[in-house]
Design a protein around this motif. Sequence first.
Motif, mmCIF file in Angstrom:
data_model
loop_
_atom_site.group_PDB
_atom_site.id
_atom_site.type_symbol
_atom_site.label_atom_id
_atom_site.label_comp_id
_atom_site.label_asym_id
_atom_site.label_seq_id
_atom_site.Cartn_x
_atom_site.Cartn_y
_atom_site.Cartn_z
ATOM 1 N N ARG A 1 0.853 -1.188 0.000
ATOM 2 C CA ARG A 1 0.000 0.000 0.000
ATOM 3 C C ARG A 1 0.887 1.236 0.000
ATOM 4 O O ARG A 1 1.825 1.356 0.798
ATOM 5 C CB ARG A 1 -0.876 0.009 1.247
ATOM 6 C CG ARG A 1 -1.706 1.255 1.358
ATOM 7 C CD ARG A 1 -2.521 1.249 2.611
ATOM 8 N NE ARG A 1 -3.049 2.578 2.862
ATOM 9 C CZ ARG A 1 -3.989 2.835 3.715
ATOM 10 N NH1 ARG A 1 -4.504 1.863 4.445
ATOM 11 N NH2 ARG A 1 -4.410 4.054 3.884
ATOM 12 N N TYR A 2 0.589 2.135 -0.907
ATOM 13 C CA TYR A 2 1.313 3.400 -1.003
ATOM 14 C C TYR A 2 0.361 4.535 -0.647
ATOM 15 O O TYR A 2 -0.763 4.570 -1.127
ATOM 16 C CB TYR A 2 1.845 3.643 -2.419
ATOM 17 C CG TYR A 2 2.933 2.694 -2.834
ATOM 18 C CD1 TYR A 2 4.247 2.924 -2.441
ATOM 19 C CD2 TYR A 2 2.658 1.582 -3.603
ATOM 20 C CE1 TYR A 2 5.263 2.060 -2.815
ATOM 21 C CE2 TYR A 2 3.667 0.712 -3.985
ATOM 22 C CZ TYR A 2 4.954 0.961 -3.586
ATOM 23 O OH TYR A 2 5.949 0.103 -3.955
ATOM 24 N N ASP A 3 0.801 5.432 0.182
ATOM 25 C CA ASP A 3 0.052 6.637 0.513
ATOM 26 C C ASP A 3 0.888 7.827 0.082
ATOM 27 O O ASP A 3 2.108 7.825 0.252
ATOM 28 C CB ASP A 3 -0.210 6.735 2.018
ATOM 29 C CG ASP A 3 -1.179 5.673 2.510
ATOM 30 O OD1 ASP A 3 -2.157 5.402 1.800
ATOM 31 O OD2 ASP A 3 -0.943 5.122 3.600
#
Length: 59
Positions: A20-22
């Motif tokens: 997951r990339y934010d």
Amino acid sequence: MATIAGRKAETGKITVEPVRYDGHLVITDPAAFSDALVTGIGRAKAYGCGLLSLAPART
């Protein structure tokens, strides 16, 4: 995120490590972005990976 394991007929075992990339996105190619948003990204789409979730930037 948990590792996803599966089987592929030709090659046997498959292991997928979801990530997951934010962050903030800067779109430089609107056509490519639109395609990725509709079709997903990466090779693990069949395992529920590669979907893009977008929200407006916080002010």
